[in-house]
Design a protein around this motif. Structure first.
Motif, mmCIF file in Angstrom:
data_model
loop_
_atom_site.group_PDB
_atom_site.id
_atom_site.type_symbol
_atom_site.label_atom_id
_atom_site.label_comp_id
_atom_site.label_asym_id
_atom_site.label_seq_id
_atom_site.Cartn_x
_atom_site.Cartn_y
_atom_site.Cartn_z
ATOM 1 N N LEU A 139 0.852 -1.195 0.000
ATOM 2 C CA LEU A 139 0.000 0.000 0.000
ATOM 3 C C LEU A 139 0.885 1.242 0.000
ATOM 4 O O LEU A 139 1.842 1.313 -0.761
ATOM 5 N N ASP A 140 0.607 2.203 0.869
ATOM 6 C CA ASP A 140 1.405 3.425 0.865
ATOM 7 C C ASP A 140 2.363 3.511 2.048
ATOM 8 O O ASP A 140 2.853 4.588 2.388
ATOM 9 N N TYR A 141 2.666 2.370 2.683
ATOM 10 C CA TYR A 141 3.633 2.378 3.774
ATOM 11 C C TYR A 141 5.027 2.657 3.213
ATOM 12 O O TYR A 141 5.432 2.054 2.222
ATOM 13 N N PRO A 142 5.788 3.550 3.857
ATOM 14 C CA PRO A 142 7.152 3.792 3.393
ATOM 15 C C PRO A 142 8.086 2.661 3.834
ATOM 16 O O PRO A 142 7.849 1.996 4.838
ATOM 17 N N ASP A 143 9.124 2.461 3.074
ATOM 18 C CA ASP A 143 10.163 1.509 3.435
ATOM 19 C C ASP A 143 11.087 2.207 4.429
ATOM 20 O O ASP A 143 11.678 3.242 4.111
ATOM 21 N N SER A 144 11.162 1.692 5.647
ATOM 22 C CA SER A 144 12.010 2.322 6.654
ATOM 23 C C SER A 144 12.498 1.271 7.639
ATOM 24 O O SER A 144 11.950 0.173 7.721
ATOM 25 N N GLU A 145 13.498 1.637 8.394
ATOM 26 C CA GLU A 145 14.025 0.742 9.427
ATOM 27 C C GLU A 145 13.037 0.560 10.572
ATOM 28 O O GLU A 145 13.205 -0.334 11.399
ATOM 29 N N TRP A 146 11.999 1.362 10.637
ATOM 30 C CA TRP A 146 11.036 1.335 11.736
ATOM 31 C C TRP A 146 9.860 0.395 11.489
ATOM 32 O O TRP A 146 9.045 0.189 12.383
ATOM 33 N N SER A 147 9.753 -0.136 10.285
ATOM 34 C CA SER A 147 8.617 -0.998 9.950
ATOM 35 C C SER A 147 9.084 -2.368 9.490
ATOM 36 O O SER A 147 10.098 -2.488 8.804
ATOM 37 N N ALA A 148 8.304 -3.368 9.876
ATOM 38 C CA ALA A 148 8.459 -4.730 9.360
ATOM 39 C C ALA A 148 7.131 -5.094 8.716
ATOM 40 O O ALA A 148 6.060 -4.739 9.224
ATOM 41 N N PHE A 149 7.202 -5.793 7.595
ATOM 42 C CA PHE A 149 6.006 -6.138 6.832
ATOM 43 C C PHE A 149 5.902 -7.650 6.708
ATOM 44 O O PHE A 149 6.907 -8.334 6.484
ATOM 45 N N PHE A 150 4.696 -8.150 6.835
ATOM 46 C CA PHE A 150 4.434 -9.590 6.773
ATOM 47 C C PHE A 150 3.232 -9.834 5.872
ATOM 48 O O PHE A 150 2.353 -8.982 5.743
ATOM 49 N N GLU A 151 3.176 -11.050 5.314
ATOM 50 C CA GLU A 151 1.999 -11.463 4.558
ATOM 51 C C GLU A 151 1.749 -12.949 4.739
ATOM 52 O O GLU A 151 2.661 -13.707 5.088
ATOM 53 N N MET A 152 0.500 -13.312 4.532
ATOM 54 C CA MET A 152 0.125 -14.723 4.501
ATOM 55 C C MET A 152 -0.801 -14.912 3.314
ATOM 56 O O MET A 152 -1.820 -14.224 3.194
ATOM 57 N N ARG A 153 -0.414 -15.814 2.437
ATOM 58 C CA ARG A 153 -1.214 -16.127 1.241
ATOM 59 C C ARG A 153 -2.277 -17.155 1.615
ATOM 60 O O ARG A 153 -1.949 -18.255 2.031
#
Length: 160
Positions: A139-153
């Motif tokens: 989406l519109d989340y910025p790539d930064s050291e403060w965020s981790a992103f996960f997904e499950m298909r």
């Protein structure tokens, strides 16, 4: 401890209290501009379903939401359990309900953004053990050291 998890409106005092406690927990963990919080008013929107965990006395002890971004993407939002119940699988039960709802809606993928660092280690363990895998920003989340992103298909489950 007996826990009941039901869909509820976020527009009630004890849920507002949970949101406040979550926000207080997050505040020292990353800069405010990298904290993507939903207010209770935003959580009350029709595209978001909030699950509230209550103990045997009816006290709200946890919450988690599924926010829909159209029919193809669900996002886990506002996952939180009060410190007194951590380690008792309340977060897992909330995640079960969120993922089950996404499956019922035939959502092919669910994603989430969470913080990084030691203060988020328990959350990362929960998501990884549940079957979420790391991924890049969405989406519109910025790539930064403060965020981790996960997904499950979830569509991969049907193909298997």
């Amino acid at each position: 401890m007996s826990i009941a998890i039901v869909v509820e409106t976020p527009l009630q005092d004890d849920v507002r209290g949970l949101v406040s406690r979550l926000n207080d927990h997050l505040l020292p963990l990353s800069p405010v501009e990298f904290q993507f919080k939903m207010t209770v008013e935003q959580m009350a929107d029709s595209d978001t379903t909030l699950f509230v965990a209550r103990n045997e006395t009816g006290r709200a002890v946890g919450m988690g939401a599924l926010k829909m971004h159209g029919p193809q993407l669900g996002e886990v939002k506002r996952m939180y359990t009060v410190p007194e119940v951590r380690g008792q699988r309340v977060g897992r039960q909330l995640l079960d309900r969120i993922v089950d709802l996404a499956r019922q809606r035939n959502v092919p993928v669910i994603m989430l953004e969470t913080g990084t660092g030691e203060g988020m280690a328990e959350a990362h363990r929960l998501y990884s053990r549940y079957g979420f895998v790391t991924r890049g920003p969405f989406l519109d989340y910025p790539d930064s050291e403060w965020s981790a992103f996960f997904e499950m298909r979830l569509d991969a489950e049907k193909a298997a």
